[in-house]
Design an enzyme around this catalytic site. Structure first.
Site, PDB file in Angstrom:
ATOM      1  N   CYS A 128      -1.138   6.378   9.411  1.00  0.00           N
ATOM      2  CA  CYS A 128      -0.001   5.670   9.999  1.00  0.00           C
ATOM      3  C   CYS A 128      -0.430   4.390  10.689  1.00  0.00           C
ATOM      4  O   CYS A 128      -1.352   4.402  11.500  1.00  0.00           O
ATOM      5  CB  CYS A 128       0.664   6.524  11.068  1.00  0.00           C
ATOM      6  SG  CYS A 128       1.301   8.058  10.466  1.00  0.00           S
ATOM      7  N   CYS A 181       0.536  -1.658  15.510  1.00  0.00           N
ATOM      8  CA  CYS A 181       0.630  -1.389  14.070  1.00  0.00           C
ATOM      9  C   CYS A 181       0.033  -2.531  13.254  1.00  0.00           C
ATOM     10  O   CYS A 181       0.375  -3.693  13.468  1.00  0.00           O
ATOM     11  CB  CYS A 181       2.101  -1.185  13.713  1.00  0.00           C
ATOM     12  SG  CYS A 181       2.400  -1.013  11.952  1.00  0.00           S
ATOM     13  N   CYS A 211       5.941  -6.324   7.563  1.00  0.00           N
ATOM     14  CA  CYS A 211       7.059  -5.898   8.412  1.00  0.00           C
ATOM     15  C   CYS A 211       7.302  -6.974   9.454  1.00  0.00           C
ATOM     16  O   CYS A 211       6.361  -7.592   9.945  1.00  0.00           O
ATOM     17  CB  CYS A 211       6.714  -4.583   9.108  1.00  0.00           C
ATOM     18  SG  CYS A 211       8.072  -3.917  10.110  1.00  0.00           S
ATOM     19  N   CYS A 221       5.455  -4.488  15.987  1.00  0.00           N
ATOM     20  CA  CYS A 221       4.970  -3.506  16.963  1.00  0.00           C
ATOM     21  C   CYS A 221       3.484  -3.782  17.237  1.00  0.00           C
ATOM     22  O   CYS A 221       2.707  -4.020  16.313  1.00  0.00           O
ATOM     23  CB  CYS A 221       5.170  -2.094  16.444  1.00  0.00           C
ATOM     24  SG  CYS A 221       6.901  -1.731  16.130  1.00  0.00           S
ATOM     25  N   GLU A 233       9.953  -1.670   7.655  1.00  0.00           N
ATOM     26  CA  GLU A 233      10.999  -0.956   8.381  1.00  0.00           C
ATOM     27  C   GLU A 233      12.134  -0.663   7.386  1.00  0.00           C
ATOM     28  O   GLU A 233      12.852  -1.570   6.972  1.00  0.00           O
ATOM     29  CB  GLU A 233      11.477  -1.830   9.558  1.00  0.00           C
ATOM     30  CG  GLU A 233      12.752  -1.372  10.229  1.00  0.00           C
ATOM     31  CD  GLU A 233      12.812   0.115  10.569  1.00  0.00           C
ATOM     32  OE1 GLU A 233      11.819   0.692  11.051  1.00  0.00           O
ATOM     33  OE2 GLU A 233      13.870   0.716  10.320  1.00  0.00           O
ATOM     34  N   CYS A 274       3.393   8.827   0.897  1.00  0.00           N
ATOM     35  CA  CYS A 274       3.835   7.964   1.990  1.00  0.00           C
ATOM     36  C   CYS A 274       4.147   6.611   1.361  1.00  0.00           C
ATOM     37  O   CYS A 274       3.249   5.917   0.886  1.00  0.00           O
ATOM     38  CB  CYS A 274       2.732   7.849   3.037  1.00  0.00           C
ATOM     39  SG  CYS A 274       3.170   6.725   4.378  1.00  0.00           S
ATOM     40  N   GLU A 294       0.828  -1.203   0.000  1.00  0.00           N
ATOM     41  CA  GLU A 294       0.000   0.000   0.000  1.00  0.00           C
ATOM     42  C   GLU A 294       0.862   1.253   0.000  1.00  0.00           C
ATOM     43  O   GLU A 294       1.958   1.275   0.546  1.00  0.00           O
ATOM     44  CB  GLU A 294      -0.923  -0.001   1.226  1.00  0.00           C
ATOM     45  CG  GLU A 294      -2.032  -1.023   1.063  1.00  0.00           C
ATOM     46  CD  GLU A 294      -3.012  -1.037   2.226  1.00  0.00           C
ATOM     47  OE1 GLU A 294      -4.179  -1.347   1.997  1.00  0.00           O
ATOM     48  OE2 GLU A 294      -2.607  -0.729   3.357  1.00  0.00           O
TER      49      GLU A 294
END
Ligand code: SAH
Ligand code: SF4
Length: 348
Positions: free
Chosen positions: A333, A119, A112, A116, A160, A105, A91
């Site tokens: 985010c 997220c 990832c 986290c 990341e 963005c 995305e």
């Protein structure tokens, strides 16, 4: 074995030409076709001899991702799901504004591996890292869809970037190159969850790319729970690396801190953050937590965000509250996830 041309940096395309006994000038021509003119085939590259085009097409296939889904937010931002040549999905978000800036963005990986807790991307694990040209392709796709030149890039999508360091830097250089996307280095921001080796390397890069660090807690035990993937990157070591970064480059970096109700928003959390930031050349960006389906984490009130900002400022630490965009299309985010979400687990 043939490798996609988009897996190569500018310097390696030049190396390919040299090894083939061709002029380095040809590298610039090919790169310009791919990244400035968004060519989809070597056939388009009319100023390059046919025999070179044919050899390249075999040795270094040229792929362009397809936009499979596009969603437009009430605030004008658009989220795209891109499909790459091997069906990998990523995305990316286009964020127009009325101040002349047009920001993309971009994602550095599909998924990832850092995990986290808050997220959406982290919940799905890593599919694969992206190649340099695949990162740049996101900017080209958004630019084409809006019909407007992209002025800023934030590598804050999926993944990341410092877990895919070489490809990310190679992508940044393509974006920054005056004959390619010509986006100013200071208008390109990389956000890391705090991988110290990456920050050390980034410190040595000659370009003035901007650095952002996802902190989310200045208390080790809180951070360990929220960001288990960086448990081994201790806050003290991170701080040393960031001090070196500012000393060596003279540049300010920013900390991202998403306030989560009852998790990292206590008085003690604020005091730790103030102590942590003292005498560092930093800026604190307080982000409203974006809710992710099934997540136990909740945002705090705008009032509390304001209090934190004021207290940081009063302690001499520049701070701002970032407004969130695209949350109605899950494009904000931490909401980027192209695969079905796994069930959220409570923090232990
Ligand atoms: N992996 C990098 C860059 C991508 S994440 C990093 O972690 O910095 C981009 C930003 O969104 C990071 O600051 C990340 O911590 C933040 N983020 C992740 N999930 C979020 C959520 N649910 N709400 C608000 N911000 C979130
Ligand atoms: Fe990965 Fe960044 Fe999400 Fe953490 S916040 S899981 S590092 S994308």
């Amino acid at each position: 074995m043939s490798e996609p041309i988009k897996s190569y940096s500018i310097a390696s395309v030049e190396g390919i030409m040299r090894n083939a006994g061709l002029s380095v000038f040809r590298a610039e021509q090919i790169l310009t076709w791919i990244y400035a003119k968004a060519a989809r085939s070597y056939n388009d590259m009319t100023n390059i001899p046919k025999v070179i085009r044919e050899q390249f097409a075999l040795a270094f296939p040229l792929h362009t991702p397809e936009i499979t889904t596009k969603q437009t937010s009430v605030d004008g931002s658009r989220k795209y799901l891109l499909k790459y040549y091997d069906d990998t999905l990523v995305e990316t978000v286009g964020l127009p504004s009325n101040d002349g800036r047009f920001t993309v963005c971009a994602s550095s990986q599909s998924g990832c591996s850092m995990g986290c807790e808050f997220c959406a991307t982290g919940k799905n694990g890593l599919t694969r890292s992206l190649m340099p040209g695949e990162i740049v392709d996101q900017v080209l796709a958004v630019q084409k869809d809006f019909g407007e030149r992209v002025t800023n890039v934030v590598v804050m999508g999926q993944g990341e970037p410092f877990a895919n360091y070489d490809a990310t830097l190679a992508a940044l250089r393509i974006m920054n190159h005056p004959k390619l996307l010509n986006i100013g280095a200071r208008h390109i921001t990389v956000s890391t969850c705090g991988i110290v080796k990456g920050i050390e390397r980034f410190t040595e890069e000659p370009e003035q790319f901007t650095l952002a660090v996802s902190l989310h807690a200045a208390r080790q035990e809180v951070r360990d729970k929220l960001m288990p993937g960086v448990k081994n990157q201790r806050l003290g070591t991170l701080r040393q690396a960031l001090e070196r970064y500012s000393n060596a480059t003279g540049r300010r970096f920013s900390f991202e801190y998403a306030l989560m109700d009852g998790i990292n928003d206590s008085k003690e959390d604020l005091e730790s953050l103030i102590t942590y930031c003292r005498r560092m050349l930093c800026h604190v960006n307080l982000i409203p937590l974006n809710e992710v389906e099934g997540s136990p984490f909740k945002p705090v009130s705008p009032q509390l965000m304001g209090i934190w900002r004021d207290q940081l400022e009063a302690a001499g630490i520049p701070a701002s509250t970032r407004r969130s965009r695209g949350s109605d299309i899950a494009g904000a985010c931490g909401q980027l996830a192209s695969a079905p979400l796994r069930v959220w687990q409570k923090m232990g």
